[in-house]
Write a protein that holds these residues in place. Structure first.
Motif, PDB file in Angstrom:
ATOM      1  N   UNK A 175       3.997   5.436  -5.801  1.00  0.00           N
ATOM      2  CA  UNK A 175       3.953   5.314  -7.251  1.00  0.00           C
ATOM      3  C   UNK A 175       2.912   6.263  -7.828  1.00  0.00           C
ATOM      4  N   UNK A 176       1.747   6.340  -7.190  1.00  0.00           N
ATOM      5  CA  UNK A 176       0.689   7.214  -7.668  1.00  0.00           C
ATOM      6  C   UNK A 176       1.114   8.672  -7.596  1.00  0.00           C
ATOM      7  N   UNK A 177       1.741   9.057  -6.484  1.00  0.00           N
ATOM      8  CA  UNK A 177       2.172  10.448  -6.344  1.00  0.00           C
ATOM      9  C   UNK A 177       3.281  10.772  -7.334  1.00  0.00           C
ATOM     10  N   UNK A 237       0.837  -1.201   0.000  1.00  0.00           N
ATOM     11  CA  UNK A 237       0.000   0.000   0.000  1.00  0.00           C
ATOM     12  C   UNK A 237       0.872   1.250   0.000  1.00  0.00           C
ATOM     13  N   UNK A 238       1.923   1.241   0.799  1.00  0.00           N
ATOM     14  CA  UNK A 238       2.843   2.376   0.862  1.00  0.00           C
ATOM     15  C   UNK A 238       3.477   2.630  -0.504  1.00  0.00           C
ATOM     16  N   UNK A 239       3.953   1.580  -1.179  1.00  0.00           N
ATOM     17  CA  UNK A 239       4.586   1.750  -2.480  1.00  0.00           C
ATOM     18  C   UNK A 239       3.580   2.182  -3.535  1.00  0.00           C
ATOM     19  N   UNK A 248       1.671  11.338 -10.773  1.00  0.00           N
ATOM     20  CA  UNK A 248       0.985  12.617 -10.920  1.00  0.00           C
ATOM     21  C   UNK A 248       1.994  13.752 -11.029  1.00  0.00           C
ATOM     22  N   UNK A 249       3.106  13.680 -10.296  1.00  0.00           N
ATOM     23  CA  UNK A 249       4.143  14.702 -10.409  1.00  0.00           C
ATOM     24  C   UNK A 249       4.727  14.701 -11.810  1.00  0.00           C
ATOM     25  N   UNK A 250       4.972  13.529 -12.357  1.00  0.00           N
ATOM     26  CA  UNK A 250       5.550  13.423 -13.690  1.00  0.00           C
ATOM     27  C   UNK A 250       4.595  13.985 -14.727  1.00  0.00           C
TER      28      UNK A 250
END
Length: 107
Positions: free
Chosen positions: A80-82, A74-76, A85-87
Motif C-alpha cells: 500500500x505504501x509503495x 505487514x506485507x500489504x 508513493x507511485x501514485x
C-alpha cells in the motif's frame, strides 16, 4: 433498442434476463463467514486425534495463525505504501508536464 424481427424481443434480452436471474440466485445463497465451519471442524478433528494437552495445541495453533496474519498485514502495508508513493509521483510528473506544456504555448 433494436428488436429481433423473428422473436420480436430486444436484442440481448436473453443475456439481460440471464444476468438478472444470476443476481437473484446470488442473493439467495447464504453468505459464508470469515472462517468456514468445515475448516474449524477439520482442525478440531486433527487436534482430537492427537495425544497431549488439547488446550496447549489450540494455543500453539492460534499463535501460528496470529504470526501469519501479522506477516500478511505487514506485507500489504508495504504494498500500500509503495502504491501510494507511485501514485503521488505520477501526479507530480503529470503536473510538471502540464506546466511545461503551458509555458511552451505561445501567448
Amino acid at each position: 433498442m433494436k428488436k429481433d424481427p423473428i422473436t420480436k424481443s430486444l436484442y440481448g434480452q436473453e443475456l439481460l434476463d440471464f444476468i438478472s436471474q444470476r443476481i437473484q440466485d446470488y442473493g439467495t445463497i447464504p453468505h459464508k463467514g470469515i472462517i468456514a465451519d468445515n475448516f474449524v471442524k477439520h482442525i478440531a478433528r486433527k487436534i482430537f486425534i492427537q495425544d497431549g494437552n488439547k488446550e496447549e495445541m489450540i494455543n500453539e495453533y492460534l499463535d501460528e495463525i496470529r504470526r501469519d496474519l501479522l506477516l500478511n498485514i505487514t506485507h500489504y502495508e508495504k504494498l500500500d505504501t509503495s502504491m501510494r508513493s507511485e501514485t503521488s509521483d505520477d501526479i507530480a510528473d503529470d503536473a510538471q508536464e502540464a506546466q511545461l506544456c503551458e509555458s511552451a504555448k505561445p501567448a
